[in-house]
Design a protein around this motif. Structure first.
Motif, PDB file in Angstrom:
ATOM      1  N   GLY A  11      -3.403 -28.657 -22.959  1.00  0.00           N
ATOM      2  CA  GLY A  11      -3.720 -28.306 -21.590  1.00  0.00           C
ATOM      3  C   GLY A  11      -4.839 -27.285 -21.443  1.00  0.00           C
ATOM      4  N   ARG A  12      -5.259 -26.692 -22.518  1.00  0.00           N
ATOM      5  CA  ARG A  12      -6.333 -25.690 -22.450  1.00  0.00           C
ATOM      6  C   ARG A  12      -7.697 -26.369 -22.525  1.00  0.00           C
ATOM      7  NH1 ARG A  12      -3.881 -21.388 -26.682  1.00  0.00           N
ATOM      8  NH2 ARG A  12      -2.196 -20.652 -25.358  1.00  0.00           N
ATOM      9  N   PRO A  13      -8.685 -25.756 -21.884  1.00  0.00           N
ATOM     10  CA  PRO A  13     -10.030 -26.334 -21.966  1.00  0.00           C
ATOM     11  C   PRO A  13     -10.576 -26.208 -23.393  1.00  0.00           C
ATOM     12  CG  PRO A  13      -9.998 -24.434 -20.473  1.00  0.00           C
ATOM     13  CD  PRO A  13      -8.622 -24.605 -20.999  1.00  0.00           C
ATOM     14  N   VAL A  14     -11.343 -27.186 -23.788  1.00  0.00           N
ATOM     15  CA  VAL A  14     -11.981 -27.171 -25.095  1.00  0.00           C
ATOM     16  C   VAL A  14     -13.193 -26.245 -25.014  1.00  0.00           C
ATOM     17  CG1 VAL A  14     -13.280 -28.582 -26.744  1.00  0.00           C
ATOM     18  CG2 VAL A  14     -11.207 -29.481 -25.682  1.00  0.00           C
ATOM     19  N   ASP A  15     -13.335 -25.382 -25.998  1.00  0.00           N
ATOM     20  CA  ASP A  15     -14.522 -24.524 -26.079  1.00  0.00           C
ATOM     21  C   ASP A  15     -15.682 -25.410 -26.526  1.00  0.00           C
ATOM     22  OD1 ASP A  15     -16.541 -22.717 -26.605  1.00  0.00           O
ATOM     23  OD2 ASP A  15     -15.277 -21.347 -27.758  1.00  0.00           O
ATOM     24  N   SER A  16     -16.582 -25.694 -25.609  1.00  0.00           N
ATOM     25  CA  SER A  16     -17.656 -26.642 -25.915  1.00  0.00           C
ATOM     26  C   SER A  16     -18.551 -26.127 -27.030  1.00  0.00           C
ATOM     27  CB  SER A  16     -18.479 -26.943 -24.665  1.00  0.00           C
ATOM     28  OG  SER A  16     -19.092 -25.773 -24.170  1.00  0.00           O
ATOM     29  N   ARG A  17     -18.719 -24.814 -27.141  1.00  0.00           N
ATOM     30  CA  ARG A  17     -19.560 -24.279 -28.222  1.00  0.00           C
ATOM     31  C   ARG A  17     -18.929 -24.572 -29.584  1.00  0.00           C
ATOM     32  NH1 ARG A  17     -19.492 -18.439 -25.897  1.00  0.00           N
ATOM     33  NH2 ARG A  17     -17.368 -19.170 -25.973  1.00  0.00           N
ATOM     34  N   LEU A  18     -17.620 -24.411 -29.663  1.00  0.00           N
ATOM     35  CA  LEU A  18     -16.923 -24.699 -30.914  1.00  0.00           C
ATOM     36  C   LEU A  18     -16.967 -26.194 -31.230  1.00  0.00           C
ATOM     37  CD1 LEU A  18     -15.262 -23.470 -33.194  1.00  0.00           C
ATOM     38  CD2 LEU A  18     -13.230 -23.825 -31.800  1.00  0.00           C
ATOM     39  N   ALA A  19     -16.814 -27.032 -30.207  1.00  0.00           N
ATOM     40  CA  ALA A  19     -16.886 -28.487 -30.411  1.00  0.00           C
ATOM     41  C   ALA A  19     -18.267 -28.896 -30.897  1.00  0.00           C
ATOM     42  CB  ALA A  19     -16.536 -29.214 -29.112  1.00  0.00           C
ATOM     43  N   VAL A  20     -19.310 -28.313 -30.318  1.00  0.00           N
ATOM     44  CA  VAL A  20     -20.681 -28.637 -30.733  1.00  0.00           C
ATOM     45  C   VAL A  20     -20.928 -28.160 -32.164  1.00  0.00           C
ATOM     46  CG1 VAL A  20     -23.124 -28.078 -30.316  1.00  0.00           C
ATOM     47  CG2 VAL A  20     -21.645 -28.755 -28.414  1.00  0.00           C
ATOM     48  N   LEU A  21     -20.445 -26.976 -32.499  1.00  0.00           N
ATOM     49  CA  LEU A  21     -20.617 -26.466 -33.857  1.00  0.00           C
ATOM     50  C   LEU A  21     -19.914 -27.369 -34.869  1.00  0.00           C
ATOM     51  CD1 LEU A  21     -21.579 -24.273 -35.831  1.00  0.00           C
ATOM     52  CD2 LEU A  21     -19.432 -23.076 -35.373  1.00  0.00           C
ATOM     53  N   ALA A  22     -18.656 -27.704 -34.602  1.00  0.00           N
ATOM     54  CA  ALA A  22     -17.896 -28.554 -35.527  1.00  0.00           C
ATOM     55  C   ALA A  22     -18.535 -29.933 -35.651  1.00  0.00           C
ATOM     56  CB  ALA A  22     -16.457 -28.671 -35.042  1.00  0.00           C
ATOM     57  N   ALA A  23     -18.942 -30.525 -34.532  1.00  0.00           N
ATOM     58  CA  ALA A  23     -19.549 -31.857 -34.573  1.00  0.00           C
ATOM     59  C   ALA A  23     -20.907 -31.823 -35.270  1.00  0.00           C
ATOM     60  CB  ALA A  23     -19.687 -32.411 -33.157  1.00  0.00           C
ATOM     61  N   SER A  24     -21.667 -30.759 -35.074  1.00  0.00           N
ATOM     62  CA  SER A  24     -22.969 -30.642 -35.743  1.00  0.00           C
ATOM     63  C   SER A  24     -22.801 -30.521 -37.251  1.00  0.00           C
ATOM     64  CB  SER A  24     -23.735 -29.430 -35.211  1.00  0.00           C
ATOM     65  OG  SER A  24     -24.001 -29.572 -33.848  1.00  0.00           O
ATOM     66  N   LEU A  25     -21.842 -29.700 -37.669  1.00  0.00           N
ATOM     67  CA  LEU A  25     -21.575 -29.580 -39.103  1.00  0.00           C
ATOM     68  C   LEU A  25     -21.070 -30.899 -39.677  1.00  0.00           C
ATOM     69  CD1 LEU A  25     -19.951 -26.034 -39.281  1.00  0.00           C
ATOM     70  CD2 LEU A  25     -22.229 -26.715 -40.053  1.00  0.00           C
TER      71      LEU A  25
END
Length: 195
Positions: free
Chosen positions: A116-130
């Motif tokens: 139910g919590r919003p996804v931290d888009s910065r963390l998602a972008v970092l993980a997906a980029s790596l």
């Protein structure tokens, strides 16, 4: 007789809801398609590995040759290994869809601590980029680079080698497509945070 005036009622404190997050633009159609192709790119190689362990002739390697790398030439250990690799690859590639789906914006409620919590888009972008960098290097440089530079006894390509390449070639798409979908996700979220 004087009546004491009733004490004033305490003021109700109204909770002001936190500012709602600005909506995110929907993903472009190309990003949705790219995410689906990335998610499916690991399936052919997984099927090829399972066929190898089950003894289906795959042309490049025989089952016994593959099993020789496992303790006691155990087909069960080999099958568990192959299924584990396939499950990890499938799960990782499936996460690409989160960049174009609602569960990439808000963690699904059934996920234990963060549901139910919003996804931290910065963390998602970092993980997906790596992830994009890792699978690109893994498949483009280490795997296919090794195939291209390996000495070949004959210049032709056998049917088994063609089958193997057809099963593993889609993995070349995974990293670049994940990078493109990540870029789209980043742009959409950056546009939301701008005034």
């Amino acid at each position: 007789m004087t009546t004491n005036p009733a004490p004033p009622e305490p003021r109700r404190q109204h909770r002001v809801p936190p500012l709602a997050r600005a909506p995110v633009l929907p993903p472009p159609r190309w990003a949705v398609r790219a995410a689906h192709v990335a998610a499916w790119s690991t399936v052919p190689s997984g099927v090829w590995r399972i066929a190898l362990v089950l003894g289906v002739p795959v042309g490049v390697m025989e089952r016994e040759e593959f099993l020789a790398g496992f303790p006691d030439n155990s087909p069960l250990i080999a099958l568990a290994y192959v299924l584990l690799i396939g499950a990890v690859a499938e799960a990782a590639s499936y996460l690409t869809l989160g960049l174009v789906r609602p569960w990439g914006e808000v963690v699904p409620r059934w996920v234990p601590p963060a549901g139910g919590r919003p996804v931290d888009s910065r963390l998602a972008v970092l993980a997906a980029s790596l992830g994009a960098l890792t699978v690109t290097v893994l498949w483009w440089v280490l795997f296919f680079g090794g195939l291209l530079t390996a000495p070949s006894p004959d210049p032709g390509v056998s049917a088994g080698e063609a089958f193997f390449l057809a099963a593993y070639a889609p993995l070349l798409l995974w990293g670049p497509l994940l990078a493109a979908v990540t870029w789209s996700y980043h742009r959409r979220h950056r546009a939301r945070t701008r005034p």
